[in-house]
Design a protein around this motif. Structure first.
Motif, PDB file in Angstrom:
ATOM      1  N   ARG A  49      14.233  14.216  16.869  1.00  0.00           N
ATOM      2  CA  ARG A  49      15.347  14.102  15.932  1.00  0.00           C
ATOM      3  C   ARG A  49      16.584  13.564  16.638  1.00  0.00           C
ATOM      4  NH1 ARG A  49      14.272  15.952  11.075  1.00  0.00           N
ATOM      5  NH2 ARG A  49      12.546  17.440  10.764  1.00  0.00           N
ATOM      6  N   GLY A  50      17.190  12.563  16.023  1.00  0.00           N
ATOM      7  CA  GLY A  50      18.421  11.998  16.554  1.00  0.00           C
ATOM      8  C   GLY A  50      19.618  12.576  15.838  1.00  0.00           C
ATOM      9  N   GLY A  51      20.659  11.771  15.720  1.00  0.00           N
ATOM     10  CA  GLY A  51      21.877  12.232  15.058  1.00  0.00           C
ATOM     11  C   GLY A  51      23.061  11.993  15.952  1.00  0.00           C
ATOM     12  N   TYR A  52      24.041  12.869  15.841  1.00  0.00           N
ATOM     13  CA  TYR A  52      25.260  12.742  16.636  1.00  0.00           C
ATOM     14  C   TYR A  52      25.268  13.760  17.754  1.00  0.00           C
ATOM     15  CZ  TYR A  52      27.070   9.738  12.958  1.00  0.00           C
ATOM     16  OH  TYR A  52      27.240   8.717  12.066  1.00  0.00           O
ATOM     17  N   ASN A  53      25.728  13.322  18.924  1.00  0.00           N
ATOM     18  CA  ASN A  53      25.908  14.245  20.028  1.00  0.00           C
ATOM     19  C   ASN A  53      27.131  15.121  19.782  1.00  0.00           C
ATOM     20  OD1 ASN A  53      23.683  13.268  21.354  1.00  0.00           O
ATOM     21  ND2 ASN A  53      24.842  11.806  22.603  1.00  0.00           N
TER      22      ASN A  53
ATOM     23  N   LEU B  87       0.822  -1.203   0.000  1.00  0.00           N
ATOM     24  CA  LEU B  87       0.000   0.000   0.000  1.00  0.00           C
ATOM     25  C   LEU B  87       0.860   1.258   0.000  1.00  0.00           C
ATOM     26  CD1 LEU B  87      -2.899   1.164   0.214  1.00  0.00           C
ATOM     27  CD2 LEU B  87      -2.618   1.094   2.714  1.00  0.00           C
ATOM     28  N   HIS B  88       1.847   1.326   0.901  1.00  0.00           N
ATOM     29  CA  HIS B  88       2.713   2.498   0.990  1.00  0.00           C
ATOM     30  C   HIS B  88       4.156   2.065   1.232  1.00  0.00           C
ATOM     31  CE1 HIS B  88      -0.837   4.943   1.154  1.00  0.00           C
ATOM     32  NE2 HIS B  88      -1.189   4.503   2.355  1.00  0.00           N
ATOM     33  N   ARG B  89       5.072   2.617   0.465  1.00  0.00           N
ATOM     34  CA  ARG B  89       6.483   2.565   0.833  1.00  0.00           C
ATOM     35  C   ARG B  89       6.774   3.897   1.506  1.00  0.00           C
ATOM     36  NH1 ARG B  89      11.837   0.564  -2.506  1.00  0.00           N
ATOM     37  NH2 ARG B  89      13.362   1.528  -1.115  1.00  0.00           N
ATOM     38  N   LEU B  90       7.081   3.860   2.797  1.00  0.00           N
ATOM     39  CA  LEU B  90       7.057   5.058   3.616  1.00  0.00           C
ATOM     40  C   LEU B  90       8.312   5.903   3.514  1.00  0.00           C
ATOM     41  CD1 LEU B  90       5.393   3.473   6.762  1.00  0.00           C
ATOM     42  CD2 LEU B  90       4.308   4.794   4.961  1.00  0.00           C
ATOM     43  N   SER B  91       9.397   5.375   3.052  1.00  0.00           N
ATOM     44  CA  SER B  91      10.617   6.163   2.903  1.00  0.00           C
ATOM     45  C   SER B  91      11.391   5.624   1.718  1.00  0.00           C
ATOM     46  CB  SER B  91      11.477   6.076   4.168  1.00  0.00           C
ATOM     47  OG  SER B  91      12.710   6.730   3.966  1.00  0.00           O
ATOM     48  N   THR B  92      11.785   6.511   0.822  1.00  0.00           N
ATOM     49  CA  THR B  92      12.517   6.076  -0.367  1.00  0.00           C
ATOM     50  C   THR B  92      13.969   6.530  -0.344  1.00  0.00           C
ATOM     51  OG1 THR B  92      11.763   8.049  -1.547  1.00  0.00           O
ATOM     52  CG2 THR B  92      10.449   6.044  -1.789  1.00  0.00           C
ATOM     53  N   GLU B  93      14.323   7.456   0.564  1.00  0.00           N
ATOM     54  CA  GLU B  93      15.682   7.998   0.583  1.00  0.00           C
ATOM     55  C   GLU B  93      16.513   7.481   1.745  1.00  0.00           C
ATOM     56  OE1 GLU B  93      15.352  12.207   0.491  1.00  0.00           O
ATOM     57  OE2 GLU B  93      14.445  12.264  -1.512  1.00  0.00           O
ATOM     58  N   GLU B  94      15.886   7.347   2.923  1.00  0.00           N
ATOM     59  CA  GLU B  94      16.606   6.874   4.096  1.00  0.00           C
ATOM     60  C   GLU B  94      15.970   5.594   4.612  1.00  0.00           C
ATOM     61  OE1 GLU B  94      18.160   9.879   7.017  1.00  0.00           O
ATOM     62  OE2 GLU B  94      16.536  11.054   6.132  1.00  0.00           O
ATOM     63  N   GLN B  95      16.776   4.760   5.217  1.00  0.00           N
ATOM     64  CA  GLN B  95      16.228   3.530   5.758  1.00  0.00           C
ATOM     65  C   GLN B  95      15.485   3.813   7.068  1.00  0.00           C
ATOM     66  OE1 GLN B  95      18.925   0.514   7.058  1.00  0.00           O
ATOM     67  NE2 GLN B  95      20.452   1.948   7.813  1.00  0.00           N
ATOM     68  N   GLY B  96      14.631   2.893   7.441  1.00  0.00           N
ATOM     69  CA  GLY B  96      13.852   3.062   8.651  1.00  0.00           C
ATOM     70  C   GLY B  96      12.996   1.844   8.913  1.00  0.00           C
TER      71      GLY B  96
ATOM     72  N   ASP C 266      15.535   9.461  13.354  1.00  0.00           N
ATOM     73  CA  ASP C 266      14.380  10.199  13.858  1.00  0.00           C
ATOM     74  C   ASP C 266      13.161   9.308  14.053  1.00  0.00           C
ATOM     75  OD1 ASP C 266      16.089  12.328  13.442  1.00  0.00           O
ATOM     76  OD2 ASP C 266      15.147  12.902  11.536  1.00  0.00           O
ATOM     77  N   ALA C 267      12.372   9.630  15.091  1.00  0.00           N
ATOM     78  CA  ALA C 267      11.076   8.977  15.311  1.00  0.00           C
ATOM     79  C   ALA C 267      10.000   9.786  14.598  1.00  0.00           C
ATOM     80  CB  ALA C 267      10.773   8.896  16.800  1.00  0.00           C
ATOM     81  N   VAL C 268       9.134   9.098  13.848  1.00  0.00           N
ATOM     82  CA  VAL C 268       8.142   9.795  13.036  1.00  0.00           C
ATOM     83  C   VAL C 268       6.792   9.085  13.093  1.00  0.00           C
ATOM     84  CG1 VAL C 268       9.897  10.668  11.430  1.00  0.00           C
ATOM     85  CG2 VAL C 268       8.701   8.511  10.929  1.00  0.00           C
ATOM     86  N   VAL C 269       5.761   9.832  12.669  1.00  0.00           N
ATOM     87  CA  VAL C 269       4.433   9.285  12.404  1.00  0.00           C
ATOM     88  C   VAL C 269       4.086   9.619  10.970  1.00  0.00           C
ATOM     89  CG1 VAL C 269       1.973   9.437  12.918  1.00  0.00           C
ATOM     90  CG2 VAL C 269       3.626   9.411  14.785  1.00  0.00           C
ATOM     91  N   TRP C 270       3.668   8.599  10.223  1.00  0.00           N
ATOM     92  CA  TRP C 270       3.194   8.802   8.866  1.00  0.00           C
ATOM     93  C   TRP C 270       1.669   8.798   8.846  1.00  0.00           C
ATOM     94  CZ3 TRP C 270       7.136   5.226   9.813  1.00  0.00           C
ATOM     95  CH2 TRP C 270       8.370   5.461   9.187  1.00  0.00           C
TER      96      TRP C 270
END
Length: 415
Positions: free
Chosen positions: A148-152, A103-112, A133-137
């Motif tokens: 938002r995550g990332g590097y400290n 039905l939906h591919r939720l991300s095409t650029e970054e893995q998740g 990052d934590a998200v709601v689609w």
């Protein structure tokens, strides 16, 4: 999650005194006589996503390029929604399937990852992650970025934020998750509602359940304590780990495990008291998912050995063995009656309520198609509204029902 009678009454403008007495009697009849063992399981075998109904394969989803795995399931009426991943060479992309079809591919650029899915107002809501990052689609678009995550500082430490479980009540979207630093998080409509943290202890939140004005979360700490929280405050804990919960008729059901020697014993707790010990601890077995309907408690467990073995239990007794099939989540259509209640308020009124033989409709609606659902979320009647704007319900058994006209819904009681 099963909607309680009190929730049904609170959401609509019934005559509280007369309806409460009638509804309590009718609800007793429903819960005593309803025996629906149709249980759905989502998972995978090899590189193919699978959905089973009563341990019989219902849908199989495969992709020539990717491995398909299902991690969560939501059943709304006749439709089965599963969230999971496409994976290839340890790279994962979140996806949602409907009835075994992408039905939906939720991300095409970054893995998740897609960790939990729910349906409201004919839209599909999924929580999970993209990158750090934590998200709601909502359907196939990001609705909210929860954190938002990332590097400290200095780029020496990677920080992840996870969204593990979603529930929709009315127009509100609740999500439970945590950060890689061990801080539990509850979000409401994209904003942090509260956090669960304590110096020197890391928390993992696995599940969420909203009942009335109370928000329950379940998970565990890094010192092996399974914990249930109510509105951000610890309600009770048990040595071991909790992985899933269900709130039904104001009772809190939890599944997970406790340590027994070198093994793990899968168990079920009700309101903090041990309800069922499913395994004796001689094997590494964990309670992974739980759902409750009509006082029947269904649990999915996994035994870790040379090959995993997944079992569905009913009221503490083995219901069926999934054998070598890899299961991740279980679900009942009735546990998803939220899919009916989480819709626009009706633009019509119905009377009398309760009704015996005929239901009248007051509103600017003519020649409309109507549908009636029972409390299990099953469509049991379709018809066309006549100029008299009434429906003959004399053939319906005594019970609680939902009338659908267009995209609007209203509950009524047949006495």
């Amino acid at each position: 999650m099963k909607i309680t009678l009190q929730n049904l009454i609170n959401r609509y403008y019934f005559d509280m005194k007369s309806v409460l007495i009638t509804a309590l009697a009718l609800f007793t009849v429903i819960t005593t006589n309803a025996q629906n063992d149709d249980i759905y399981v989502a998972g995978d075998v090899g590189k193919i996503g699978k959905i089973w109904k009563n341990n019989v394969e219902l849908y199989s989803a495969e992709n020539e390029e990717y491995s398909v795995g299902f991690d969560c399931i939501y059943v709304a009426g006749d439709d089965i929604y599963t969230g999971g991943t496409y994976s290839k060479n340890t790279v994962y992309f979140p996806v949602v399937y409907k009835n075994g079809q992408l039905l939906h591919r939720l991300s095409t650029e970054e893995q998740g990852y897609a960790n939990s899915v729910a349906i409201s107002k004919n839209s599909v809501y999924t929580c999970g992650s993209i990158g750090y990052d934590a998200v709601v689609w909502k359907d196939d678009k990001v609705l909210d970025t929860l954190g938002r995550g990332g590097y400290n500082s200095g780029g020496s430490t990677t920080r992840y934020i996870y969204a593990n479980s979603i529930q929709i009540v009315g127009n509100d979207i609740y999500v439970a998750g945590y950060t890689s630093a061990g801080i539990g998080r509850i979000w409401k409509n994209g904003a942090e509602l509260y956090s669960i943290e304590e110096s020197g202890i890391k928390y993992t939140l696995e599940g969420i359940a909203v009942s009335g004005n109370d928000i329950y979360a379940v998970g565990y700490s890094d010192n092996n304590m399974g914990i249930v929280w109510k509105n951000g405050t610890e309600l009770y804990s048990e040595p071991g780990r909790f992985f899933a919960m269900c709130v039904s008729d104001n009772n809190i059901y939890v599944t997970g495990y406790t340590l027994v020697g070198s093994g793990k014993s899968a168990k079920v707790w009700k309101n903090g008291e041990l309800l069922y010990q499913l395994t004796d601890g001689t094997n590494d077995t964990r309670g992974r998912d739980i759902c409750v309907i009509d006082n029947d408690v269904y649990v999915l467990t996994r035994k870790f050995a040379s090959t995993s073995q997944d079992i569905v239990w009913k009221n503490g007794v083995q219901f069926y063995d999934m054998e070598s099939q890899h299961a991740e989540a279980i679900c009942f259509p009735s546990s998803n009656i939220n899919s009916i209640t989480n819709v626009e308020k009706s633009n019509f009124q119905i009377y009398p309520n309760p009704a015996k033989n005929e239901l009248f409709i007051d509103g600017e609606i003519y020649n409309s198609n109507i549908e009636i659902y029972n409390i299990k979320g099953e469509k049991i009647l379709t018809d066309k509204l006549t100029e008299s704007k009434s429906i003959n319900i004399s053939s319906l058994p005594i019970g609680i029902y939902v009338l659908k006209i267009g995209n609007h819904y209203e509950k009524f009681i047949k006495e």
